[in-house]
Design a protein around this motif. Structure first.
Motif, mmCIF file in Angstrom:
data_model
loop_
_atom_site.group_PDB
_atom_site.id
_atom_site.type_symbol
_atom_site.label_atom_id
_atom_site.label_comp_id
_atom_site.label_asym_id
_atom_site.label_seq_id
_atom_site.Cartn_x
_atom_site.Cartn_y
_atom_site.Cartn_z
ATOM 1 N N ALA A 6 0.835 -1.205 0.000
ATOM 2 C CA ALA A 6 0.000 0.000 0.000
ATOM 3 C C ALA A 6 0.873 1.259 0.000
ATOM 4 N N LEU A 7 0.397 2.258 -0.684
ATOM 5 C CA LEU A 7 1.087 3.544 -0.754
ATOM 6 C C LEU A 7 0.800 4.335 0.522
ATOM 7 N N PHE A 8 1.853 4.868 1.168
ATOM 8 C CA PHE A 8 1.689 5.653 2.387
ATOM 9 C C PHE A 8 2.127 7.101 2.204
ATOM 10 N N TYR A 9 3.142 7.315 1.392
ATOM 11 C CA TYR A 9 3.723 8.652 1.259
ATOM 12 C C TYR A 9 4.299 8.790 -0.140
ATOM 13 N N TYR A 10 3.956 9.868 -0.828
ATOM 14 C CA TYR A 10 4.458 10.069 -2.180
ATOM 15 C C TYR A 10 4.581 11.556 -2.471
ATOM 16 N N LEU A 11 5.788 12.023 -2.759
ATOM 17 C CA LEU A 11 6.058 13.418 -3.117
ATOM 18 C C LEU A 11 5.458 14.426 -2.138
ATOM 19 N N GLY A 12 5.615 14.173 -0.862
ATOM 20 C CA GLY A 12 5.128 15.102 0.155
ATOM 21 C C GLY A 12 3.653 14.960 0.467
ATOM 22 N N ILE A 13 3.000 13.987 -0.125
ATOM 23 C CA ILE A 13 1.571 13.772 0.115
ATOM 24 C C ILE A 13 1.406 12.468 0.889
ATOM 25 N N GLU A 14 0.775 12.563 2.062
ATOM 26 C CA GLU A 14 0.488 11.386 2.864
ATOM 27 C C GLU A 14 -0.797 10.751 2.342
ATOM 28 N N VAL A 15 -0.771 9.441 2.149
ATOM 29 C CA VAL A 15 -1.912 8.718 1.595
ATOM 30 C C VAL A 15 -2.443 7.745 2.637
ATOM 31 N N ARG A 16 -3.748 7.836 2.893
ATOM 32 C CA ARG A 16 -4.403 6.900 3.807
ATOM 33 C C ARG A 16 -5.486 6.178 3.022
ATOM 34 N N GLN A 17 -5.393 4.865 3.000
ATOM 35 C CA GLN A 17 -6.350 4.061 2.254
ATOM 36 C C GLN A 17 -7.240 3.295 3.224
ATOM 37 N N GLY A 18 -8.532 3.559 3.138
ATOM 38 C CA GLY A 18 -9.496 2.846 3.967
ATOM 39 C C GLY A 18 -10.411 2.011 3.094
ATOM 40 N N LYS A 19 -11.332 1.328 3.709
ATOM 41 C CA LYS A 19 -12.273 0.496 2.953
ATOM 42 C C LYS A 19 -13.208 1.357 2.102
ATOM 43 N N GLU A 20 -13.574 2.510 2.629
ATOM 44 C CA GLU A 20 -14.549 3.374 1.959
ATOM 45 C C GLU A 20 -13.929 4.553 1.215
ATOM 46 N N ALA A 21 -12.719 4.946 1.588
ATOM 47 C CA ALA A 21 -12.179 6.173 1.001
ATOM 48 C C ALA A 21 -10.662 6.160 0.934
ATOM 49 N N LEU A 22 -10.155 7.022 0.091
ATOM 50 C CA LEU A 22 -8.725 7.277 -0.046
ATOM 51 C C LEU A 22 -8.520 8.736 0.345
ATOM 52 N N THR A 23 -7.643 9.006 1.305
ATOM 53 C CA THR A 23 -7.441 10.351 1.798
ATOM 54 C C THR A 23 -6.027 10.821 1.493
ATOM 55 N N LEU A 24 -5.912 12.021 0.930
ATOM 56 C CA LEU A 24 -4.616 12.644 0.667
ATOM 57 C C LEU A 24 -4.436 13.787 1.648
ATOM 58 N N ASP A 25 -3.247 13.898 2.236
ATOM 59 C CA ASP A 25 -3.002 14.903 3.268
ATOM 60 C C ASP A 25 -1.607 15.492 3.088
ATOM 61 N N GLN A 26 -1.506 16.801 3.203
ATOM 62 C CA GLN A 26 -0.214 17.481 3.124
ATOM 63 C C GLN A 26 0.037 18.349 4.354
ATOM 64 N N SER A 27 -0.478 17.955 5.508
ATOM 65 C CA SER A 27 -0.335 18.788 6.706
ATOM 66 C C SER A 27 1.126 18.946 7.132
ATOM 67 N N THR A 28 1.929 17.905 6.999
ATOM 68 C CA THR A 28 3.350 18.008 7.342
ATOM 69 C C THR A 28 4.048 18.976 6.396
ATOM 70 N N TYR A 29 3.741 18.860 5.114
ATOM 71 C CA TYR A 29 4.307 19.766 4.100
ATOM 72 C C TYR A 29 3.880 21.206 4.382
ATOM 73 N N ALA A 30 2.609 21.408 4.726
ATOM 74 C CA ALA A 30 2.102 22.748 5.028
ATOM 75 C C ALA A 30 2.800 23.327 6.257
ATOM 76 N N SER A 31 3.035 22.504 7.267
ATOM 77 C CA SER A 31 3.727 22.973 8.477
ATOM 78 C C SER A 31 5.149 23.428 8.161
ATOM 79 N N LYS A 32 5.841 22.664 7.318
ATOM 80 C CA LYS A 32 7.202 23.044 6.918
ATOM 81 C C LYS A 32 7.192 24.353 6.125
ATOM 82 N N LEU A 33 6.186 24.532 5.295
ATOM 83 C CA LEU A 33 6.053 25.756 4.507
ATOM 84 C C LEU A 33 5.792 26.962 5.420
ATOM 85 N N LEU A 34 4.982 26.774 6.448
ATOM 86 C CA LEU A 34 4.722 27.838 7.413
ATOM 87 C C LEU A 34 5.995 28.202 8.178
ATOM 88 N N GLU A 35 6.785 27.211 8.548
ATOM 89 C CA GLU A 35 8.045 27.478 9.241
ATOM 90 C C GLU A 35 9.012 28.230 8.335
#
Length: 104
Positions: A6-35
């Motif tokens: 399963a894919l977990f992390y790709y090009l700064g995008i965190e990927v969460r795969q569930g039974k019903e949905a696929l979620t993409l998250d860049q909160s870590t990337y956004a935090s680094k950008l804010l810093e």
């Protein structure tokens, strides 16, 4: 070809795969950008840009570090992949990448 699982992390995008949905998250990337932009301590807001804001290229404000400005705007443009709500504001500030100034 081999199965890497399963894919977990790709090009700064965190990927969460569930039974019903696929979620993409860049909160870590956004935090680094804010810093990087010295805005890590800023408060979040609902509207990503002041309403009816008028910026102009004919500003007399002092110039800022153009390289840093371009780097931050480029990072924001990448962040739009998972945050379409900021697309208009990012596109608006992208207009000033050629000659950024402190207060347009």
């Amino acid at each position: 070809m081999s199965d890497l699982g399963a894919l977990f992390y790709y090009l700064g995008i965190e990927v969460r795969q569930g039974k019903e949905a696929l979620t993409l998250d860049q909160s870590t990337y956004a935090s680094k950008l804010l810093e990087q932009s010295s805005m890590a301590e800023c408060k979040p807001c609902v509207t990503p840009m002041e309403e009816r804001l008028k910026l102009t290229k004919a500003s007399t404000a002092a110039k800022i570090d153009a390289t840093l400005y371009r780097s931050i705007v480029g990072g924001l443009r990448y962040l739009v992949h998972t945050r379409p709500d900021i697309a208009f504001a990012v596109g608006y500030v992208s207009r000033f990448m050629e000659d950024p100034r402190e207060n347009h």
